[in-house]
Design an enzyme around this catalytic site. Sequence first.
Site, PDB file in Angstrom:
ATOM      1  N   GLY A 103      19.499 -19.347 -26.054  1.00  0.00           N
ATOM      2  CA  GLY A 103      19.624 -20.773 -25.740  1.00  0.00           C
ATOM      3  C   GLY A 103      18.439 -21.217 -24.910  1.00  0.00           C
TER       4      GLY A 103
ATOM      5  CD  GLN B 241      16.306 -22.634 -19.504  1.00  0.00           C
ATOM      6  OE1 GLN B 241      16.942 -22.924 -20.521  1.00  0.00           O
ATOM      7  NE2 GLN B 241      16.154 -21.387 -19.103  1.00  0.00           N
TER       8      GLN B 241
ATOM      9  CB  CYS C 124      18.650 -17.383 -16.777  1.00  0.00           C
ATOM     10  SG  CYS C 124      17.989 -19.060 -16.777  1.00  0.00           S
ATOM     11  CG  LEU C 125      15.128 -17.387 -21.983  1.00  0.00           C
ATOM     12  CD1 LEU C 125      14.776 -18.310 -23.153  1.00  0.00           C
ATOM     13  CD2 LEU C 125      14.724 -15.952 -22.292  1.00  0.00           C
TER      14      LEU C 125
ATOM     15  CG  HIS D 226      23.382 -20.194 -19.076  1.00  0.00           C
ATOM     16  ND1 HIS D 226      23.302 -19.101 -18.236  1.00  0.00           N
ATOM     17  CD2 HIS D 226      22.089 -20.620 -19.245  1.00  0.00           C
ATOM     18  CE1 HIS D 226      22.034 -18.896 -17.901  1.00  0.00           C
ATOM     19  NE2 HIS D 226      21.280 -19.792 -18.500  1.00  0.00           N
ATOM     20  CD  GLU D 227      20.974 -22.627 -22.446  1.00  0.00           C
ATOM     21  OE1 GLU D 227      20.149 -23.273 -21.789  1.00  0.00           O
ATOM     22  OE2 GLU D 227      20.920 -21.389 -22.573  1.00  0.00           O
TER      23      GLU D 227
ATOM     24  CG  HIS E 208      19.531 -24.341 -17.547  1.00  0.00           C
ATOM     25  ND1 HIS E 208      18.844 -23.900 -16.441  1.00  0.00           N
ATOM     26  CD2 HIS E 208      19.726 -23.243 -18.331  1.00  0.00           C
ATOM     27  CE1 HIS E 208      18.638 -22.594 -16.545  1.00  0.00           C
ATOM     28  NE2 HIS E 208      19.162 -22.171 -17.684  1.00  0.00           N
TER      29      HIS E 208
HETATM   30  O1  K1U Z   1      19.213 -20.569 -20.718  1.00  0.00           O
HETATM   31  C1  K1U Z   1      18.572 -19.554 -20.893  1.00  0.00           C
HETATM   32  O2  K1U Z   1      17.754 -19.222 -20.056  1.00  0.00           O
HETATM   33  C2  K1U Z   1      18.781 -18.697 -22.111  1.00  0.00           C
HETATM   34  C3  K1U Z   1      19.753 -17.559 -21.867  1.00  0.00           C
HETATM   35  C4  K1U Z   1      21.100 -17.975 -22.391  1.00  0.00           C
HETATM   36  C5  K1U Z   1      22.279 -17.140 -22.005  1.00  0.00           C
HETATM   37  C6  K1U Z   1      22.291 -15.773 -22.158  1.00  0.00           C
HETATM   38  C7  K1U Z   1      23.402 -15.045 -21.817  1.00  0.00           C
HETATM   39  C8  K1U Z   1      24.514 -15.672 -21.346  1.00  0.00           C
HETATM   40  C9  K1U Z   1      24.487 -17.026 -21.171  1.00  0.00           C
HETATM   41  C10 K1U Z   1      23.370 -17.764 -21.525  1.00  0.00           C
HETATM   42  C11 K1U Z   1      19.236 -16.335 -22.583  1.00  0.00           C
HETATM   43  O3  K1U Z   1      19.047 -16.348 -23.740  1.00  0.00           O
HETATM   44  S1  K1U Z   1      18.962 -14.937 -21.621  1.00  0.00           S
HETATM   45  C12 K1U Z   1      18.315 -13.686 -22.693  1.00  0.00           C
HETATM   46  C13 K1U Z   1      19.209 -13.199 -23.762  1.00  0.00           C
HETATM   47  O4  K1U Z   1      18.778 -13.240 -24.873  1.00  0.00           O
HETATM   48  C14 K1U Z   1      20.579 -12.686 -23.571  1.00  0.00           C
HETATM   49  C15 K1U Z   1      21.056 -12.164 -22.394  1.00  0.00           C
HETATM   50  C16 K1U Z   1      22.363 -11.686 -22.286  1.00  0.00           C
HETATM   51  C17 K1U Z   1      23.206 -11.696 -23.381  1.00  0.00           C
HETATM   52  C18 K1U Z   1      22.720 -12.195 -24.584  1.00  0.00           C
HETATM   53  C19 K1U Z   1      21.409 -12.660 -24.673  1.00  0.00           C
HETATM   54 ZN    ZN Z   2      19.236 -20.218 -18.308  1.00  0.00          ZN
END
Ligand code: K1U
Ligand code: ZN
Length: 164
Positions: free
Chosen positions: A46, A51, A92-93, A134-135, A138
Amino acid sequence: MALLPILCYPDPKLHTVARPVQSVDGRIQALIADMLETMYDANGIGLAATQVNVHERLIVIDVSEQRNEPMVLINPEITWVSPEKQVNDEGCLSVPGIYDGVERATAIKVSALDGSGQSRTIEAEGLLAVCIQHEMDHLMGKVFVEYLSPLKRNRIKTKMLKKR
Ligand code: K1U
Ligand code: ZN
């Protein structure tokens, strides 16, 4: 299309509250394309416009295994949350390398516009429900580490500042 720079915690711009998108026009469609490219390039599931330092209510998501089911939510609003909650590990990225548990509703309903400006209702559970919540945080200027204890948050802040 272009890769967009992702803001890193504790950048204060991550705490900006996004305003609604006024019109789903060419500018927004170009932003959607750039955000999807940026999300896939960073291996994220996401990305919120916040971001990439654009403070408008727009998120892109793809939780599919094949990474070929992009979802665009413009001006999303949560219309229902399940009473059941669950703690899931989140990343989170904008906080690279940090994963921790956050309690969220297990299922939600969301109304939003899609990338063509059409009105949609989404019923989400599992990882999609977690990712949408989560998004949407943000877009309200909230980063997931704010759910953690002040001790953990301060350690993460120090680590991120050292990495810069
Ligand atoms: O918002 C962001 O920074 C993106 C984030 C989204 C997210 C991941 C996990 C749980 C809730 C929201 C990411 O994509 S983090 C990297 C990722 O690919 C990931 C991490 C944990 C589980 C699955 C994917
Ligand atoms: Zn995030």
